[in-house]
Design an enzyme around this catalytic site. Structure first.
Site, mmCIF file in Angstrom:
data_model
loop_
_atom_site.group_PDB
_atom_site.id
_atom_site.type_symbol
_atom_site.label_atom_id
_atom_site.label_comp_id
_atom_site.label_asym_id
_atom_site.label_seq_id
_atom_site.Cartn_x
_atom_site.Cartn_y
_atom_site.Cartn_z
ATOM 1 N N ASP A 78 61.060 52.986 13.784
ATOM 2 C CA ASP A 78 60.128 52.757 14.767
ATOM 3 C C ASP A 78 59.818 51.125 15.152
ATOM 4 O OD1 ASP A 78 59.523 55.303 14.336
ATOM 5 O OD2 ASP A 78 57.401 54.933 13.926
ATOM 6 N N ASP A 116 58.845 56.520 17.215
ATOM 7 C CA ASP A 116 57.537 57.267 17.562
ATOM 8 C C ASP A 116 57.377 57.675 19.034
ATOM 9 O OD1 ASP A 116 55.410 58.055 15.699
ATOM 10 O OD2 ASP A 116 54.210 56.460 16.515
ATOM 11 N N HIS A 122 47.889 62.884 22.615
ATOM 12 C CA HIS A 122 48.576 63.120 21.327
ATOM 13 C C HIS A 122 47.103 63.435 20.248
ATOM 14 C CE1 HIS A 122 50.849 63.072 17.389
ATOM 15 N NE2 HIS A 122 51.245 63.777 18.126
ATOM 16 N N HIS A 151 49.495 55.145 21.635
ATOM 17 C CA HIS A 151 50.737 54.373 21.496
ATOM 18 C C HIS A 151 51.897 55.184 21.629
ATOM 19 C CE1 HIS A 151 49.927 56.149 17.500
ATOM 20 N NE2 HIS A 151 51.270 56.162 17.327
ATOM 21 N N LYS A 176 60.041 61.452 16.805
ATOM 22 C CA LYS A 176 59.198 62.199 16.107
ATOM 23 C C LYS A 176 57.820 62.228 16.602
ATOM 24 C CE LYS A 176 58.959 58.484 12.928
ATOM 25 N NZ LYS A 176 57.451 57.621 13.308
ATOM 26 N N CYS A 221 54.814 54.759 8.605
ATOM 27 C CA CYS A 221 56.268 55.351 8.920
ATOM 28 C C CYS A 221 57.181 55.000 7.739
ATOM 29 C CB CYS A 221 56.575 55.476 10.144
ATOM 30 S SG CYS A 221 55.502 56.103 11.386
#
Ligand code: VGL
Ligand code: ZN
Length: 275
Positions: A78, A116, A122, A151, A176, A221
């Protein structure tokens, strides 16, 4: 120490880790114990550089660069505009990882980068939950979810790799967090602990045995990716100076406790003997 003690240690080592601790199923515990067994003979050596030193001392199949061989992979997590200065979820000093990672990338036969990659609206966005603010938590079917500012919305500039990151060496990009109702900190498994990204299979088919994880953010992450790498049976090291953390309510220290308890090696790029 017998297996039960070890298992209990893993469960109890980090009571404060909150969102970073993942439940260990019976099967995953077995896999983790199998993986840990491989390190146990080296347990008296300093942490972090065990395998690297072993490889540097001429263990068969190694290249001469400490710990790196054809079975090693770098996972760059990320390193996207959203997580550096000016981004929607900027990690303090996030951009500082770029030159370190660029130097690392050239050393590995296998390089994977993650992004990401969230849908608009989301489930991990505070804005999707009326009355909720960023950095609060909610309980979802799969567990506690930290709520973030919007984000890394798929396709936006915020979700692109940071300009200047050398992604040319990356043979695979894993995106992901693109299921609307499930977050995915980990590059391996989504937060429901059922849906996989396929990364473990990809690495195993490429005969990777050891992964080095770097990127953003250390305590989310990167940590979840490293913990899942261990559970999938990979020797795993996190390269500390190639990561930066968010540190939400002590999450950075908690994530290191979780990773150390799981047998993840905490190293620095200098431990690779090349800088
Ligand atoms: C991340 C928070 C939300 C990360 C991703 O890359 O660490 N953190 N989404
Ligand atoms: Zn996210």
């Amino acid at each position: 120490m017998d297996s039960d003690e070890l298992t209990n240690d893993i469960h109890t080592a980090d009571p404060g880790a909150g969102a970073c601790v993942k439940p260990f199923t019976r099967a995953s515990r077995r896999a983790l114990l199998r993986a840990l067994a491989g390190w146990s003979v080296l347990a008296t050596l300093p942490p972090g550089v065990l395998s690297l030193r072993a490889a540097a001392s001429g263990a068969p199949g190694t290249s001469g660069v400490a710990g790196l061989n054809a079975h090693s992979a770098l996972i760059i997590v990320d390193v996207q505009n959203c997580f550096v200065s000016g981004g929607s979820l900027a990690v303090p000093h996030g951009e500082d990882v770029v030159p370190v990672i660029n130097r690392l990338a050239g050393l590995f036969a296998t390089v994977v980068a993650t992004q990401d990659w969230h849908t608009p609206g989301h489930v991990s966005f505070a804005s999707s939950h009326p009355g909720k603010k960023p950095f609060e938590t909610i309980d979802l079917a799969y567990g506690t979810q930290v709520l973030w500012p919007d984000h890394c919305v798929m396709g936006t500039d915020d979700a692109q790799f940071v300009h200047g990151l050398d992604t040319i060496k990356a043979q695979l990009v894993i995106r992901k967090g693109f299921h609307q109702g499930v977050d995915s900190y980990s590059a391996f498994d989504e937060a429901d602990h059922r849906t996989t990204t396929g990364l473990a299979g990809y690495l195993k088919e490429r005969h990777v045995r050891r992964v080095f994880v770097c990127g953003l953010a250390t305590d989310f992450c990167v940590a979840w990716t490293a913990l899942d790498a261990r559970m999938a049976g990979f020797d795993t090291a996190v390269i500390e100076d190639a990561c930066r953390g968010i540190d939400l309510n002590g999450s950075l220290a908690a994530s290191w406790r979780s990773m150390t308890a799981a047998g993840v090696h905490r190293i620095r790029s200098a431990d690779l003997g090349i800088f």
